[in-house]
Design a protein around this motif. Structure first.
Motif, PDB file in Angstrom:
ATOM      1  N   TYR A 265       6.317  27.329  -9.858  1.00 10.33           N
ATOM      2  CA  TYR A 265       5.886  27.119 -10.859  1.00 10.33           C
ATOM      3  C   TYR A 265       4.943  25.942 -10.830  1.00 10.33           C
ATOM      4  CZ  TYR A 265       9.879  29.659 -13.149  1.00 10.33           C
ATOM      5  OH  TYR A 265      10.876  30.661 -13.287  1.00 10.33           O
ATOM      6  N   VAL A 266       3.867  25.912 -11.748  1.00  7.96           N
ATOM      7  CA  VAL A 266       2.875  24.919 -11.574  1.00  7.96           C
ATOM      8  C   VAL A 266       2.816  24.226 -12.968  1.00  7.96           C
ATOM      9  CG1 VAL A 266       0.553  24.262 -10.834  1.00  7.96           C
ATOM     10  CG2 VAL A 266       1.319  26.078  -9.745  1.00  7.96           C
ATOM     11  N   TRP A 267       3.202  22.953 -12.836  1.00  8.78           N
ATOM     12  CA  TRP A 267       3.195  22.098 -14.193  1.00  8.78           C
ATOM     13  C   TRP A 267       1.880  21.094 -14.160  1.00  8.78           C
ATOM     14  CZ3 TRP A 267       7.167  23.912 -16.947  1.00  8.78           C
ATOM     15  CH2 TRP A 267       8.293  24.496 -16.273  1.00  8.78           C
ATOM     16  N   SER A 268       1.387  20.787 -15.466  1.00  9.21           N
ATOM     17  CA  SER A 268       0.208  19.666 -15.655  1.00  9.21           C
ATOM     18  C   SER A 268       1.061  18.341 -15.878  1.00  9.21           C
ATOM     19  CB  SER A 268      -0.591  20.230 -16.748  1.00  9.21           C
ATOM     20  OG  SER A 268      -1.177  18.860 -17.209  1.00  9.21           O
ATOM     21  N   LEU A 269       0.848  17.392 -15.000  1.00  9.00           N
ATOM     22  CA  LEU A 269       1.438  16.271 -15.352  1.00  9.00           C
ATOM     23  C   LEU A 269       1.058  15.398 -16.745  1.00  9.00           C
ATOM     24  CD1 LEU A 269       3.338  14.048 -13.939  1.00  9.00           C
ATOM     25  CD2 LEU A 269       1.331  12.864 -12.857  1.00  9.00           C
ATOM     26  N   GLU A 270      -0.265  15.566 -16.931  1.00  8.60           N
ATOM     27  CA  GLU A 270      -0.890  14.922 -17.919  1.00  8.60           C
ATOM     28  C   GLU A 270      -0.352  15.682 -19.176  1.00  8.60           C
ATOM     29  OE1 GLU A 270      -5.131  14.230 -20.157  1.00  8.60           O
ATOM     30  OE2 GLU A 270      -5.026  15.613 -18.335  1.00  8.60           O
ATOM     31  N   ALA A 271      -0.153  16.958 -19.234  1.00  8.80           N
ATOM     32  CA  ALA A 271       0.600  17.516 -20.518  1.00  8.80           C
ATOM     33  C   ALA A 271       1.956  17.178 -20.449  1.00  8.80           C
ATOM     34  CB  ALA A 271       0.494  19.078 -20.319  1.00  8.80           C
TER      35      ALA A 271
END
Length: 291
Positions: A265-271
Motif C-alpha cells: 500500500y502506498v500512502w501520501s504523508l501530506e494527505a
C-alpha cells in the motif's frame, strides 16, 4: 521495491511494474535494502550470501558476498553508502565494503539468538542491533560494544529506528509497544501503547517529528513524538502488516501485508496530516499485489 521467492521487483508509485524482475539462483530472498543514492539494492538470501544488484541495469554486480552461513535476517546500508551490515539467524553481524564486496573487520557475535533488526545511526558512527531476545546492543563501527540495553520483558524486537539527531532509538516490540531509549545509557524515556499485537516495523517522518508504525493487528499508525499520542484513526489493512517505510523524497510511505494476497500500500504523508483536520481527505494512493 519488493521481493518474493527468488526475485526482486520494482514498482512505480502507481503500482506499475518497472522492467524485468531481478532474478538469480540461490534460494529465496529474505530481506532487501536500497542504497542511499538509490542506485543499488542488496538482497540477503537463504543460502547465506548477500547479492548486490545495479537497479538501472537490473543486473547482479560482482560476486555474492560471503560470510553468513545461515539465513540473512536483516540488512542496512551505512549513510555514506560505503558499507552494508547484515544480521543472521546464527546471532552474528557481518559488514561488507560495498565497492569490493569484502568483509570489514571481524564478524560480531551479537547474540545466541536471531539478529532480526539492525540500523546505522544517521551520523554513521555506530549501529544498533536487536532480535529474538529482550536486549538492544549498540556497536561502534570498529565492532566494539558501546551499550547493552536490557528491555525488561521477555518479548522479541522486530524493528529499530533512530531519531534524526542520533541521540535516541525507538524499538518495535512483540509486547505490542513502541519504546524510546536514550542510547548512551539505555534509559527508557517513553512507552507508546495503542497497537493490539506485535509492532513489526517503524519509520520516521522526514522532519523527525512523527513516527509511523506497522503491526500484526492489521494497522499502520502515526504518532506525534511531541505528545507521544496517536494522530487520527489507524490505517487498516486486510492482513498483518509486516513493514512500513518512507520514500526517499519523504512524500510517501509504503506498507506491506502478508497472506495469500500480499500487497503493498502506498500512502501520501501530506494527505495523512491533512486528514487529521479533515476526515474527507483521502491519503491512500495505491495498492499493488506482490504476486
Amino acid at each position: 521495491m519488493s521481493f518474493s521467492n527468488n526475485s526482486i521487483r520494482q514498482w512505480t508509485r502507481d503500482g506499475q511494474p518497472v522492467g524485468k524482475t531481478f532474478d538469480y539462483e540461490g534460494g529465496g530472498v529474505i530481506t532487501i535494502a536500497v542504497s542511499p543514492d538509490q542506485l543499488m539494492v542488496a538482497g540477503g538470501c537463504r543460502d547465506g550470501r548477500v547479492r548486490l544488484w545495479n537497479i538501472k541495469e537490473r543486473s547482479l554486480s560482482g560476486h555474492p558476498w560471503e560470510g553468513i552461513y545461515d539465513g540473512v535476517d536483516c540488512l542496512d546500508w551505512s549513510p555514506n553508502g560505503a558499507e552494508v551490515a547484515g544480521g543472521s539467524q546464527d546471532g552474528t553481524i557481518r559488514r561488507w565494503n560495498t565497492t569490493t564486496g569484502r568483509q570489514i573487520a571481524r564478524p560480531i557475535k551479537a547474540s545466541d539468538k536471531h539478529v532480526m533488526t539492525l540500523k546505522y545511526s544517521p551520523q554513521g558512527d555506530k549501529f544498533a542491533s536487536g532480535g529474538d531476545e529482550d536486549i538492544v546492543r549498540v556497536w561502534s563501527t570498529d565492532g566494539d560494544l558501546l551499550t547493552e540495553i536490557k528491555l525488561g520483558h521477555s518479548k522479541w524486537m522486530w524493528s529499530l529506528c533512530w531519531s534524526k539527531d542520533g541521540a535516541y532509538m525507538f524499538s518495535a516490540l512483540g509486547d505490542n509497544t513502541i519504546r524510546k531509549w536514550q542510547w548512551i545509557d539505555g534509559k527508557e524515556l517513553v512507552v507508546i501503547r495503542g497497537h493490539t499485537n506485535d509492532v513489526t516495523s517503524l519509520c520516521l517522518s522526514p522532519d523527525g517529528s512523527h513516527l509511523i508504525s506497522a503491526s500484526y493487528d492489521y494497522s499502520v499508525r502515526i504518532w506525534d513524538l511531541e505528545t507521544n499520542q496517536q494522530l487520527g484513526d489507524p490505517l487498516w489493512h486486510d492482513d498483518r502488516v509486516l513493514v512500513v517505510d518512507m520514500s526517499s523524497d519523504g512524500q510517501y510511505f509504503a506498507s506491506a501485508i502478508s497472506g495469500p494476497d500480499a500487497k503493498i500500500y502506498v500512502w501520501s504523508l501530506e494527505a495523512a496530516f491533512k486528514r487529521m483536520d479533515n476526515d474527507h481527505v483521502s491519503m491512500f494512493v495505491h495498492c499493488q499485489c506482490l504476486f
